[in-house]
Every structure is written in structure tokens, then in C-alpha cells.
Design a protein around this motif. Structure first.
Motif, mmCIF file in Angstrom:
data_model
loop_
_atom_site.group_PDB
_atom_site.id
_atom_site.type_symbol
_atom_site.label_atom_id
_atom_site.label_comp_id
_atom_site.label_asym_id
_atom_site.label_seq_id
_atom_site.Cartn_x
_atom_site.Cartn_y
_atom_site.Cartn_z
ATOM 1 N N THR A 74 13.007 44.783 24.200
ATOM 2 C CA THR A 74 12.445 43.444 24.355
ATOM 3 C C THR A 74 13.559 42.547 24.869
ATOM 4 O OG1 THR A 74 10.952 43.830 22.510
ATOM 5 C CG2 THR A 74 11.245 41.555 23.188
ATOM 6 N N ALA A 75 13.239 41.749 25.895
ATOM 7 C CA ALA A 75 14.242 40.852 26.477
ATOM 8 C C ALA A 75 13.628 39.480 26.707
ATOM 9 C CB ALA A 75 14.759 41.419 27.788
ATOM 10 N N ASP A 76 14.408 38.448 26.420
ATOM 11 C CA ASP A 76 14.030 37.062 26.703
ATOM 12 C C ASP A 76 14.892 36.660 27.895
ATOM 13 O OD1 ASP A 76 13.480 34.369 26.781
ATOM 14 O OD2 ASP A 76 14.213 33.931 24.760
ATOM 15 N N ILE A 77 14.264 36.599 29.081
ATOM 16 C CA ILE A 77 15.019 36.374 30.312
ATOM 17 C C ILE A 77 14.657 35.047 30.959
ATOM 18 C CG2 ILE A 77 15.321 38.827 30.795
ATOM 19 C CD1 ILE A 77 13.058 38.676 32.795
ATOM 20 N N GLU A 78 15.596 34.534 31.714
ATOM 21 C CA GLU A 78 15.351 33.343 32.518
ATOM 22 C C GLU A 78 15.534 33.756 33.967
ATOM 23 O OE1 GLU A 78 17.323 28.953 32.927
ATOM 24 O OE2 GLU A 78 16.986 29.749 30.914
ATOM 25 N N GLN A 79 14.549 33.386 34.800
ATOM 26 C CA GLN A 79 14.588 33.714 36.218
ATOM 27 C C GLN A 79 14.286 32.462 37.032
ATOM 28 O OE1 GLN A 79 12.996 37.805 37.254
ATOM 29 N NE2 GLN A 79 11.703 37.295 35.523
ATOM 30 N N VAL A 80 14.508 32.545 38.320
ATOM 31 C CA VAL A 80 14.205 31.435 39.214
ATOM 32 C C VAL A 80 13.045 31.858 40.107
ATOM 33 C CG1 VAL A 80 15.067 29.973 41.076
ATOM 34 C CG2 VAL A 80 16.569 30.584 39.183
ATOM 35 N N SER A 81 12.000 31.027 40.131
ATOM 36 C CA SER A 81 10.812 31.319 40.929
ATOM 37 C C SER A 81 11.141 31.256 42.418
ATOM 38 C CB SER A 81 9.710 30.306 40.613
ATOM 39 O OG SER A 81 8.663 30.429 41.550
ATOM 40 N N VAL A 82 10.651 32.248 43.166
ATOM 41 C CA VAL A 82 10.863 32.247 44.617
ATOM 42 C C VAL A 82 9.955 31.238 45.313
ATOM 43 C CG1 VAL A 82 11.675 34.629 44.737
ATOM 44 C CG2 VAL A 82 9.243 34.162 45.000
ATOM 45 N N ILE A 83 8.969 30.707 44.605
ATOM 46 C CA ILE A 83 8.052 29.734 45.206
ATOM 47 C C ILE A 83 8.551 28.312 44.991
ATOM 48 C CG2 ILE A 83 5.708 28.798 45.159
ATOM 49 C CD1 ILE A 83 4.757 31.627 44.458
ATOM 50 N N SER A 84 8.758 27.930 43.723
ATOM 51 C CA SER A 84 9.140 26.546 43.412
ATOM 52 C C SER A 84 10.644 26.356 43.239
ATOM 53 C CB SER A 84 8.440 26.105 42.131
ATOM 54 O OG SER A 84 8.909 26.878 41.036
ATOM 55 N N LEU A 85 11.383 27.461 43.146
ATOM 56 C CA LEU A 85 12.824 27.454 42.881
ATOM 57 C C LEU A 85 13.156 26.856 41.519
ATOM 58 C CD1 LEU A 85 14.226 26.556 46.405
ATOM 59 C CD2 LEU A 85 13.818 28.805 45.408
ATOM 60 N N GLU A 86 12.173 26.830 40.622
ATOM 61 C CA GLU A 86 12.374 26.348 39.263
ATOM 62 C C GLU A 86 12.676 27.532 38.346
ATOM 63 O OE1 GLU A 86 9.082 24.040 37.801
ATOM 64 O OE2 GLU A 86 8.850 23.013 39.710
ATOM 65 N N ALA A 87 13.553 27.288 37.366
ATOM 66 C CA ALA A 87 13.853 28.323 36.373
ATOM 67 C C ALA A 87 12.702 28.394 35.374
ATOM 68 C CB ALA A 87 15.156 28.006 35.667
ATOM 69 N N PHE A 88 12.419 29.602 34.909
ATOM 70 C CA PHE A 88 11.403 29.784 33.872
ATOM 71 C C PHE A 88 11.813 30.932 32.967
ATOM 72 C CE2 PHE A 88 10.208 32.655 37.228
ATOM 73 C CZ PHE A 88 9.634 33.752 36.604
ATOM 74 N N ARG A 89 11.348 30.867 31.724
ATOM 75 C CA ARG A 89 11.651 31.902 30.739
ATOM 76 C C ARG A 89 10.463 32.823 30.579
ATOM 77 N NH1 ARG A 89 15.175 29.560 25.682
ATOM 78 N NH2 ARG A 89 15.039 31.645 24.825
ATOM 79 N N GLU A 90 10.785 34.072 30.296
ATOM 80 C CA GLU A 90 9.748 35.076 30.128
ATOM 81 C C GLU A 90 10.249 36.126 29.146
ATOM 82 O OE1 GLU A 90 6.999 37.571 33.215
ATOM 83 O OE2 GLU A 90 9.112 37.394 33.707
#
Length: 170
Positions: free
Chosen positions: A71-87
Motif C-alpha cells: 500500500t502506498a500513499d503517493i503524490e503525483q502531478v496531473s498531465v492535464i491540469s499540472l496540479e499535484a494530487f494524492r492517491e
């Protein structure tokens, strides 16, 4: 003799010949320093948590079967909005290992990794599985490309038959 690890970000070595015949449960959890190093390796803005529960079982006389989940709690950057999000992601783990001499390139049946000097690094197994599962083009949940960019096509040359049909009508 102590197991020598190369500078892995998340190293949890397991001595294969010490795994009981009925197997053992191994619980792993990355420390803050390890999370930061793994995020850098995987080119993520942040890795907030990484843990795994694995069952290691002897396999095929000297080998090792590792199964479980991470299980991982990751933060990535959306290729559409360039906003960071957690998943939060949860992934199955299933890997097989054989002593180095027992693994050969022609053995397609097993897909087993070699055991390194009697050890398997469970932390690296977990890190590899997470890295391989990361979406190379992450999008925030619900995001989609909405606008189409239409490229103006060059006008097609008129068909010779269309020219003849027009002349016939004249």
C-alpha cells in the motif's frame, strides 16, 4: 557474514535459508528518509507512506516465493491540469526467486529472479513493483481532455472524375 546492500533507498534483506518451512510473514514500512529517497527515484513530488505485508515461503529447493500486497500513499502531478494530487494505491505482490545458478535466460517457465548471495531484498521488491505500476501520464480523478485541437488539413485535390462530371453537365 552480514548481507552487503548497495545503496538501495528501501532495503529490507531476508536471508533465504532462515525462512521456516511453513513460511514467514514479513511486514515492511518505509521510514521518512526512505520515502523521500524513493520519491526522488520514482520522480514523484512526494511519497507519503509505503508499507507491505508479505508471506515468504521456501520454493523449489532453495528458492523463495514472496506473495502479499503493498500500500502506498503517493503524490503525483496531473498531465492535464499540472496540479499535484494524492492517491492511495494497493497492489498485489507475487515474485519468485531461485539460487543464481538455477536461473537461466532460457527458462521461460518460472520467471524467477536470482537470489543474491543467499539473500532477497524485500524492500527492493516492493519498490520495484510500485515503480512499475506508476502511471506515466497520471491524471487527477475525474479529469479528462475536453478540448480537441483540430488541425486544418490541406484541401484535397479534386478528383479527375469530379472534373469530368462537372464538364459533362456544362
Amino acid at each position: 557474514m552480514k548481507h552487503q546492500t548497495s545503496q538501495l533507498e528501501f532495503s529490507r534483506p531476508l536471508q533465504v535459508d532462515r525462512v521456516p518451512r511453513l513460511g514467514s510473514v514479513e511486514k515492511l514500512s518505509a521510514e521518512p528518509k526512505e520515502l523521500k529517497a524513493l520519491a526522488k527515484r520514482m520522480k514523484l513530488p512526494a511519497l507519503h507512506a509505503l508499507s507491505a505485508e508479505l508471506r515468504a515461503t521456501p520454493w523449489r529447493g532453495g528458492g523463495l516465493k514472496v506473495e502479499g500486497h503493498l500500500t502506498a500513499d503517493i503524490e503525483q502531478v496531473s498531465v492535464i491540469s499540472l496540479e499535484a494530487f494524492r492517491e492511495t494505491v494497493s497492489l498485489p505482490v507475487s515474485r519468485y526467486f531461485l539460487p543464481a545458478g538455477a536461473v537461466n535466460d532460457n527458462d521461460q517457465e518460472d520467471d524467477a529472479d536470482p537470489i543474491s548471495n543467499g539473500w532477497v531484498d524485500l524492500g527492493e521488491v516492493v519498490a520495484e513493483i510500485l515503480a512499475l505500476d506508476l502511471d506515466p501520464y497520471p491524471r487527477k480523478p475525474g479529469e479528462a481532455f475536453e478540448e480537441h485541437v483540430e488541425i486544418e488539413a490541406e484541401p484535397k485535390p479534386e478528383s479527375p472524375f469530379a472534373v469530368l462530371a462537372r464538364r459533362k453537365g456544362d
